[in-house]
Every structure is written in structure tokens, then in C-alpha cells.
Design a protein around this motif. Structure first.
Motif, PDB file in Angstrom:
ATOM      1  N   LEU A 110       4.887  -4.146  -4.253  1.00 59.42           N
ATOM      2  CA  LEU A 110       5.644  -4.113  -5.505  1.00 59.42           C
ATOM      3  C   LEU A 110       4.758  -4.316  -6.720  1.00 59.42           C
ATOM      4  O   LEU A 110       5.100  -3.890  -7.829  1.00 59.42           O
ATOM      5  CB  LEU A 110       6.750  -5.173  -5.467  1.00 59.42           C
ATOM      6  CG  LEU A 110       7.914  -4.855  -4.518  1.00 59.42           C
ATOM      7  CD1 LEU A 110       8.799  -6.078  -4.338  1.00 59.42           C
ATOM      8  CD2 LEU A 110       8.724  -3.688  -5.046  1.00 59.42           C
ATOM      9  N   ARG A 111       3.619  -4.967  -6.532  1.00 60.80           N
ATOM     10  CA  ARG A 111       2.666  -5.141  -7.633  1.00 60.80           C
ATOM     11  C   ARG A 111       1.750  -3.934  -7.770  1.00 60.80           C
ATOM     12  O   ARG A 111       0.893  -3.893  -8.650  1.00 60.80           O
ATOM     13  CB  ARG A 111       1.833  -6.405  -7.406  1.00 60.80           C
ATOM     14  CG  ARG A 111       2.620  -7.703  -7.517  1.00 60.80           C
ATOM     15  CD  ARG A 111       1.659  -8.907  -7.450  1.00 60.80           C
ATOM     16  NE  ARG A 111       2.389 -10.142  -7.612  1.00 60.80           N
ATOM     17  CZ  ARG A 111       2.636 -11.022  -6.633  1.00 60.80           C
ATOM     18  NH1 ARG A 111       2.196 -10.772  -5.413  1.00 60.80           N
ATOM     19  NH2 ARG A 111       3.305 -12.134  -6.866  1.00 60.80           N
ATOM     20  N   GLY A 112       1.915  -2.952  -6.888  1.00 61.24           N
ATOM     21  CA  GLY A 112       1.065  -1.774  -6.941  1.00 61.24           C
ATOM     22  C   GLY A 112      -0.225  -1.931  -6.177  1.00 61.24           C
ATOM     23  O   GLY A 112      -1.120  -1.092  -6.271  1.00 61.24           O
ATOM     24  N   HIS A 113      -0.344  -2.998  -5.381  1.00 60.99           N
ATOM     25  CA  HIS A 113      -1.551  -3.244  -4.593  1.00 60.99           C
ATOM     26  C   HIS A 113      -1.357  -2.634  -3.204  1.00 60.99           C
ATOM     27  O   HIS A 113      -1.095  -3.333  -2.227  1.00 60.99           O
ATOM     28  CB  HIS A 113      -1.836  -4.742  -4.485  1.00 60.99           C
ATOM     29  CG  HIS A 113      -2.006  -5.409  -5.807  1.00 60.99           C
ATOM     30  ND1 HIS A 113      -1.930  -6.777  -5.990  1.00 60.99           N
ATOM     31  CD2 HIS A 113      -2.255  -4.895  -7.044  1.00 60.99           C
ATOM     32  CE1 HIS A 113      -2.113  -7.072  -7.262  1.00 60.99           C
ATOM     33  NE2 HIS A 113      -2.314  -5.938  -7.917  1.00 60.99           N
ATOM     34  N   ILE A 114      -1.454  -1.327  -3.116  1.00 57.34           N
ATOM     35  CA  ILE A 114      -1.244  -0.622  -1.856  1.00 57.34           C
ATOM     36  C   ILE A 114      -2.342   0.424  -1.689  1.00 57.34           C
ATOM     37  O   ILE A 114      -2.579   1.229  -2.593  1.00 57.34           O
ATOM     38  CB  ILE A 114       0.155   0.040  -1.810  1.00 57.34           C
ATOM     39  CG1 ILE A 114       0.382   0.810  -0.515  1.00 57.34           C
ATOM     40  CG2 ILE A 114       0.375   0.931  -3.026  1.00 57.34           C
ATOM     41  CD1 ILE A 114       0.641  -0.063   0.668  1.00 57.34           C
ATOM     42  N   LYS A 115      -3.042   0.371  -0.578  1.00 58.83           N
ATOM     43  CA  LYS A 115      -4.101   1.335  -0.305  1.00 58.83           C
ATOM     44  C   LYS A 115      -3.497   2.613   0.266  1.00 58.83           C
ATOM     45  O   LYS A 115      -2.497   2.571   0.981  1.00 58.83           O
ATOM     46  CB  LYS A 115      -5.109   0.739   0.676  1.00 58.83           C
ATOM     47  CG  LYS A 115      -5.842  -0.475   0.124  1.00 58.83           C
ATOM     48  CD  LYS A 115      -6.758  -1.100   1.174  1.00 58.83           C
ATOM     49  CE  LYS A 115      -7.470  -2.323   0.611  1.00 58.83           C
ATOM     50  NZ  LYS A 115      -8.305  -2.989   1.638  1.00 58.83           N
ATOM     51  N   LYS A 116      -4.128   3.715  -0.021  1.00 60.00           N
ATOM     52  CA  LYS A 116      -3.584   4.999   0.407  1.00 60.00           C
ATOM     53  C   LYS A 116      -3.466   5.089   1.924  1.00 60.00           C
ATOM     54  O   LYS A 116      -2.487   5.606   2.461  1.00 60.00           O
ATOM     55  CB  LYS A 116      -4.438   6.142  -0.139  1.00 60.00           C
ATOM     56  CG  LYS A 116      -3.779   7.504   0.007  1.00 60.00           C
ATOM     57  CD  LYS A 116      -4.478   8.545  -0.848  1.00 60.00           C
ATOM     58  CE  LYS A 116      -4.266   8.276  -2.327  1.00 60.00           C
ATOM     59  NZ  LYS A 116      -4.857   9.330  -3.187  1.00 60.00           N
ATOM     60  N   GLU A 117      -4.467   4.580   2.634  1.00 58.35           N
ATOM     61  CA  GLU A 117      -4.427   4.634   4.093  1.00 58.35           C
ATOM     62  C   GLU A 117      -3.278   3.798   4.635  1.00 58.35           C
ATOM     63  O   GLU A 117      -2.622   4.184   5.609  1.00 58.35           O
ATOM     64  CB  GLU A 117      -5.758   4.152   4.688  1.00 58.35           C
ATOM     65  CG  GLU A 117      -5.818   4.178   6.204  1.00 58.35           C
ATOM     66  CD  GLU A 117      -5.640   5.574   6.779  1.00 58.35           C
ATOM     67  OE1 GLU A 117      -5.079   5.677   7.897  1.00 58.35           O
ATOM     68  OE2 GLU A 117      -6.053   6.556   6.129  1.00 58.35           O
ATOM     69  N   VAL A 118      -3.018   2.663   4.017  1.00 59.50           N
ATOM     70  CA  VAL A 118      -1.905   1.819   4.445  1.00 59.50           C
ATOM     71  C   VAL A 118      -0.583   2.516   4.140  1.00 59.50           C
ATOM     72  O   VAL A 118       0.351   2.484   4.946  1.00 59.50           O
ATOM     73  CB  VAL A 118      -1.955   0.442   3.756  1.00 59.50           C
ATOM     74  CG1 VAL A 118      -0.701  -0.378   4.083  1.00 59.50           C
ATOM     75  CG2 VAL A 118      -3.201  -0.320   4.187  1.00 59.50           C
ATOM     76  N   PHE A 119      -0.489   3.162   2.993  1.00 63.02           N
ATOM     77  CA  PHE A 119       0.732   3.895   2.650  1.00 63.02           C
ATOM     78  C   PHE A 119       0.988   5.008   3.667  1.00 63.02           C
ATOM     79  O   PHE A 119       2.131   5.254   4.044  1.00 63.02           O
ATOM     80  CB  PHE A 119       0.621   4.484   1.246  1.00 63.02           C
ATOM     81  CG  PHE A 119       1.859   5.195   0.791  1.00 63.02           C
ATOM     82  CD1 PHE A 119       2.987   4.487   0.409  1.00 63.02           C
ATOM     83  CD2 PHE A 119       1.915   6.583   0.758  1.00 63.02           C
ATOM     84  CE1 PHE A 119       4.143   5.139   0.000  1.00 63.02           C
ATOM     85  CE2 PHE A 119       3.055   7.245   0.352  1.00 63.02           C
ATOM     86  CZ  PHE A 119       4.181   6.512  -0.025  1.00 63.02           C
TER      87      PHE A 119
END
Length: 297
Positions: A62-71
Motif C-alpha cells: 500500500l505504500r508502493g514498496h513492491i518489487k516487480k518480481e514479487v508483483f
């Protein structure tokens, strides 16, 4: 009901715009009682919902701390969950407790997730994903209840689809911005319900249908208990993804994406889109302000 984001202070004192997903009761028709299944689900899963919402993985997302591979792996996990759920819904579509909440055209997510996975992994996406250890118990449980106790599919359907129509719309905006995904929606088809023109109206209909199911109190409580299990399975998936995220370095992740020709083309298109957008925004400051206000709603 409106989907809201309540800001929550980060540890460094800064404020994040998307630290919590919550829902008002605006969708309720004012005539609900404590024995209506939708009310029992809301009250009976409140603690599990809060735990899932406040786990570290979700808070970081929710804070935008998401890596593309994890997504990408989030999308793959969802694909296996929805394939299982929609297979069991199909098998039980004539069941007296499933037929009233059977909305394949409006709700089914398998095809949308397939399009997202093709965008994220390339044309051979099916050979690149597999059912993870953290997702398997969730999938196994859905198949189990579908085969042995179909009424409990009500819990899984309600928990997933109602969440997608509510907080999922916030996650879509966060992911689009954090991962710089195209504004045209590639990679985010999962969040787009093309056959539903009013999320609020459809959620009211779905709650109404759920409340009209002819169930005794004991069965309703079993559905609530199963919904709590569904939240628990989601937590297992979140925990697994959080651990995976710790092992992925940004530069490795980016190299993996750029190694796929399809992704390379998509990346170039996205960069060109961003360059063009910056030029326009630099000139039309008023438009930028209006866009920002809309985006953060």
C-alpha cells in the motif's frame, strides 16, 4: 460504500497516502439484521481482516514498496486461487446455495489474470509459473470444500470477490504508480471488472443475494469460520511473498524483466509514454494538478 485510504505515519515521520484499506457502510440498505449472513461475515471476520490488512507485506504494498518480481508472483498466486475457485463454482453452479451468487460474466478473474501473466511473463507464461508452497494449502482447501461441502464456497467467493471490488481498486492504483505500469491497464486486468458498471450497486446486489440464501444459523456460522480460514490462507501467501521479496535485488529483478523481448518492447513503450507525458505536464500545470487530485481519490 466508498473505498477509503486512511493515511498512516511511517517510522521516519513521513506520511503515506495508502497505508490502510477500509470500507464505509454506505452500501447497506439500512434493513440488515445481525443474523443476515453479510453482517455475520463483516462482524465475524473483522479481526482476521484487520490482521491481513496490517501484515507487513500488505502495508508495504500500500505504500508502493513492491518489487516487480514479487508483483509477478502475486499475480501467479492469484491465478491458481481463482482457477481453483472458479472451477469449483462451475461444478456447483446449480447448487441451491451457489446458484444465487453465480455471476461468471461479472466476476470471474481467470481470463483477466491470464492476460496479466502474459504481459508480465511473455507468451510462454504458463510454463514459467507454478503453484507455490504458500499458495497450495489455499488451493487445496477450495477444491476440498467444492467437492465435499459446496456451501462453504460462499465464504471463499464472498471473501475474494467483495475484496476485489473494494480494496482491490486501491491496490490497482498503487501498483500502477509504483511499478510504472501503462495507464492503458496492461498487467492490471485482474482489477478491471468490465461487466460491472457500478461497483457499489453490484456489491449491494451480491450482499442481498447472500442474505437471501436459505441457511440455518449453524451453517451461517460455518461460512463465517470458513471465511476466517480464507483470510488465514491469504496470510500464508503474504508471508511467503514477503520472504521472497527479501531475497530479490532490484537490479536482478530488472535484468530478468529486460531479458524478455516482449518486456523490452513494453518497457520502451512505457518510457516513451512517460517522456511524452512529462513534456505535456511541464506545459500544462493545471492539468497535472487535476490528474493528481483524481489519482489520489
Amino acid at each position: 460504500m466508498k473505498d477509503q485510504v486512511t493515511p498512516e505515519p511511517e517510522s521516519n515521520g513521513a506520511t503515506t497516502r495508502a497505508a490502510r484499506i477500509s470500507e464505509d457502510d454506505d452500501d447497506d440498505d439500512g434493513n440488515l439484521s445481525s443474523t443476515d449472513l453479510s453482517e455475520m461475515l463483516a462482524e465475524g471476520t473483522k479481526e482476521a481482516h484487520d490482521r491481513a490488512e496490517n501484515c507487513q507485506f500488505v502495508k508495504d504494498f500500500l505504500r508502493g514498496h513492491i518489487k516487480k518480481e514479487v508483483f509477478k508472483r502475486v499475480t501467479a498466486a492469484l491465478y491458481f486461487v481463482y482457477v481453483a475457485m472458479e472451477e469449483e463454482m462451475e461444478k456447483n453452479k446449480d447448487h441451491p446455495h451457489i446458484a444465487p451468487i453465480y455471476f461468471p460474466a461479472e466476476l470471474y478473474r481467470r481470463e483477466a489474470l491470464g492476460r496479466d501473466l502474459e504481459y508480465l511473463y511473455g507468451e510462454n507464461w504458463e510454463s514459467q509459473i507454478s503453484l507455490s508452497a504458500g499458495t497450495k494449502p489455499y488451493v487445496d482447501r477450495i477444491h476440498e470444500v467444492g467437492q465435499k461441502d459446496p456451501v462453504l464456497l460462499v465464504a471463499h467467493s464472498y471473501t475474494r470477490y467483495m475484496g476485489d471490488l473494494s480494496g482491490g481498486q486501491i491496490l490497482k492504483k498503487v501498483a500502477q504508480r509504483a511499478l510504472k505500469l501503462p495507464s492503458t491497464g496492461e498487467g492490471l486486468n485482474f482489477y478491471q471488472f468490465e461487466e460491472i458498471h457500478s461497483h457499489k450497486g453490484f456489491k449491494q446486489l451480491y450482499r442481498s443475494r447472500t442474505n437471501e440464501l436459505e441457511l440455518d444459523v449453524e451453517t451461517k456460522q460455518r461460512i463465517v469460520d470458513e471465511s476466517n480460514k480464507a483470510f488465514g490462507f491469504n496470510m500464508m501467501v503474504f508471508s511467503e511473498l514477503e520472504e521472497i521479496g527479501k531475497t530479490i535485488k532490484e537490479e536482478v529483478q530488472d535484468a530478468a524483466v529486460s531479458g524478455n523481448p516482449t518486456h523490452a518492447v513494453q518497457l520502451v513503450k512505457t518510457l516513451l509514454r512517460q517522456m511524452s507525458c512529462k513534456l505535456v505536464l511541464a506545459t500544462w500545470v493545471a492539468i497535472f494538478a487535476g490528474f493528481t487530485a483524481w489519482y489520489l481519490l
